[in-house]
Design an enzyme around this catalytic site. Structure first.
Site, short mmCIF file in Angstrom:
data_model
loop_
_atom_site.label_atom_id
_atom_site.label_comp_id
_atom_site.label_asym_id
_atom_site.label_seq_id
_atom_site.Cartn_x
_atom_site.Cartn_y
_atom_site.Cartn_z
N ASP A 30 0.86 -1.19 0.00
CA ASP A 30 0.00 0.00 0.00
C ASP A 30 0.89 1.23 0.00
OD1 ASP A 30 -3.26 0.12 0.94
OD2 ASP A 30 -2.13 1.99 0.78
N LYS A 35 -1.64 3.82 7.01
CA LYS A 35 -2.29 2.52 7.02
C LYS A 35 -1.28 1.40 7.24
CE LYS A 35 -6.29 1.01 4.56
NZ LYS A 35 -6.87 0.98 3.22
N PHE A 151 -16.32 -12.11 -4.46
CA PHE A 151 -17.76 -12.01 -4.18
C PHE A 151 -17.97 -11.84 -2.68
CE2 PHE A 151 -17.11 -14.59 -8.01
CZ PHE A 151 -17.76 -13.81 -8.94
N GLU A 154 -19.24 -7.35 2.85
CA GLU A 154 -18.67 -6.74 4.06
C GLU A 154 -19.37 -7.33 5.26
OE1 GLU A 154 -18.44 -2.50 4.02
OE2 GLU A 154 -17.66 -2.49 1.99
N CYS A 279 -20.30 -1.08 -3.27
CA CYS A 279 -20.29 -1.93 -4.46
C CYS A 279 -21.50 -1.77 -5.37
CB CYS A 279 -20.16 -3.39 -4.03
SG CYS A 279 -18.74 -3.67 -2.99
N LYS A 339 -25.29 -1.38 6.11
CA LYS A 339 -25.97 -2.64 6.47
C LYS A 339 -25.39 -3.09 7.80
CE LYS A 339 -22.77 -5.87 4.40
NZ LYS A 339 -22.58 -7.06 3.61
N ARG A 346 -20.21 4.13 3.37
CA ARG A 346 -20.23 4.56 1.97
C ARG A 346 -21.59 4.29 1.34
NH1 ARG A 346 -14.86 1.76 -0.13
NH2 ARG A 346 -15.48 0.30 1.51
#
Ligand code: UGA
Length: 477
Positions: A30, A35, A151, A154, A279, A339, A346
């Site tokens: 990264d 981070k 797939f 989160e 997403c 959720k 986001r």
């Protein structure tokens, strides 16, 4: 195997930790120094079940972190690109981070490597990565480019990685596909499932993952089409919920009735305030843009997006219906994340709904079990939005309780206490977390999605009598 994962966001971090868990030697790359330092100190920057355990288990052993892309490339056989592909103004995915990583890899390549697109990217990205590598001097015989979409959801990303419905290996040569497939061998042959200390998954019987080999282009399309289909299911049930409201039917019964058809299936048919997250909204726009650019009219995607946006407006109309005027109203909000199971804000419907309510003159006290820190950053020093340290505190003296994220903890709230704390006995539930009959029994006016409203004089009368009782007690005191 020796694996480099470039980008330590949700996808890269989970993939890197899980590849280490499968027995590979992994280096996570990264360019964000802060981070990297966090990860090196053993901190987990995201709220994700089992991820802290995996980082702890493998950090400094089979999992390293670095800012040096060239060194990581030279040390690895497989290089996964998992950097961000944010949407541009026109909905197209911004692939500039992917391009700059491809340039970096091209300059360092010294031996045969497989470059793997792990970020969600539009079809043709694979060929572009190949072209950019060649333009930057990488010899054609020293690399192949594959597409291996993820797939992961989160909140359950680690279990999704280790117990996937399928693994898609999109490659245009056997050499490349074989090398990529080898990275997943412990999942495909079932040996990971049997390993002592394996992260538990949603399966109890011996688990072997299905691996699909496809062309690179098909793999790229599989990712976009999967997300678009799931989003379409959500918009479909939300549109059905609106019809249920109009005719007085119950969407939960309708959902059960259609979801038990094995061709349709129950999952992703929960109505609510619409889908959010990093997403679905982005991928729908990107997929639509790919279709358009290639001369295909895909109106179903437009409608999926439209229904989703409308769902937030419908919720706002419900709040208005419950409270009449909004200016000066005090609202207790339960849930901020897009959720449950995540701290991610986001494209969270909760955030956009709160912003609209504040614009209308409401003040909000919100609580979320995981997303409070991020929410404090998101709303900044906005005095109209305050945060509570628990769900009950958020509801104290509020004119209504709004449920915006489907956290299980909220479903277990003591309804008598909720009623006592609220100024008006009103709950507007954007996630259908409660049973209307229980709300009625608790004396609460209850508005949910696709189900008849529970609006009783009873709720109001009980509240009035409680107030009268409190006044009597005050007087007596
Ligand atoms: C989604 C996909 O489910 C993953 O398969 C995919 O890998 C991921 O996007 C990605 O492309 O990276 P995620 O965004 O983590 O995963 O979240 P989901 O669980 O799919 O939920 C998305 C949104 O839809 C949430 O706002 C959720 O509340 C909403 N939703 C979900 C509903 O409103 N109803 C449902 O029945 C299901």
């Amino acid at each position: 195997m020796r694996i480099a994962v470039v980008g330590s966001g949700y996808v890269g971090l989970v993939a890197g930790a899980c590849f280490a868990e499968l027995g590979h030697q992994v280096v996570l790359v990264d360019n964000d120094e802060r981070k990297l330092a966090e990860l090196q100190r053993g901190e987990c920057p995201i709220h994700e079940k089992f991820l802290p355990e995996l980082l702890e288990r493998h950090r400094g052993k089979s999992l390293d972190f670095t800012g040096d892309l060239a060194d990581a490339v030279r040390r690895s056989q497989l290089i996964f690109i998992a950097v961000g592909t944010p949407p541009k103004d026109d909905g197209d995915a911004d692939l500039s981070y992917v391009e700059s990583v491809a340039q970096g890899i091209a300059c360092a390549i010294d031996d045969y490597k497989v470059i793997v697109e792990k970020s969600t990217v539009p079809v043709y990205t694979n060929s572009w990565v190949r072209k950019i590598m060649l333009l930057n001097g990488a010899p054609a015989e020293l690399f192949d480019v594959a597409s291996n979409p993820e797939f992961l959801r989160e909140g359950t990303a680690v279990a999704d990685f280790l117990y996937p419905d399928r693994i898609v290996v999109g490659a245009d040569s056997d050499r490349c596909a074989d090398l990529l497939a080898e990275a997943y061998q412990p999942l495909v042959d079932g040996s990971y499932f049997k390993k002592p200390g394996a992260i538990p998954g949603p399966v109890t019987s011996p688990f072997k993952a299905t691996l699909l080999r496809t062309s690179a282009k098909s793999a790229e399309l599989i990712k976009h089409a999967s997300n678009a289909f799931l989003a379409m299911k959500i918009s479909f049930i939300n549109a059905v919920a609106s019809v249920c409201e109009a005719v007085g039917a119950d969407v939960e019964q309708v959902r059960e009735g259609i979801g038990t058809d094995s061709r349709i299936g129950r999952r992703f048919l929960s109505p609510g305030v619409g889908y959010g997250g990093s997403c679905f909204p982005k991928d729908l726009l990107a997929f639509r843009s790919v279709a358009r650019e290639n001369g295909c009219h895909f109106g179903l995607l437009d409608e999926t997006v439209r229904v989703n946006e409308e769902q937030r407006n419908r919720f706002l109309r419900k709040v208005r219906k419950a409270l009449w005027t909004l200016k000066g109203k005090k609202l207790g909000v339960l849930g901020l994340a897009f959720k449950n199971g995540t701290d991610d804000l986001r494209e969270s419907p909760a955030v956009s709904i709160i912003k609209s309510l504040v614009k209308e003159g409401c003040s909000v006290t919100a609580y979320d079990p995981a997303a409070m820190d991020r929410a404090a950053e998101e709303f900044g020093p906005n005095t109209a939005v305050k945060f509570a340290s628990g769900p009950y505190e958020a509801l104290e003296g509020a004119d209504a309780c709004l449920v915006l994220t489907e956290w299980e903890d909220f479903a277990a709230l003591d309804l008598a206490r909720v009623k006592q704390l609220l100024h008006y006995p009103i709950v507007v539930d954007g996630r259908n977390l409660f049973k209307p009959a229980l709300m009625e029994a608790a004396g609460l006016n209850y508005y949910s999605v696709g189900r008849p409203d529970v609006v009783g004089e009873r709720a109001v009368t009980i509240k009035a009598s409680l107030k009268a009782e409190a006044a009597r007690q005050n007087e007596a005191a």
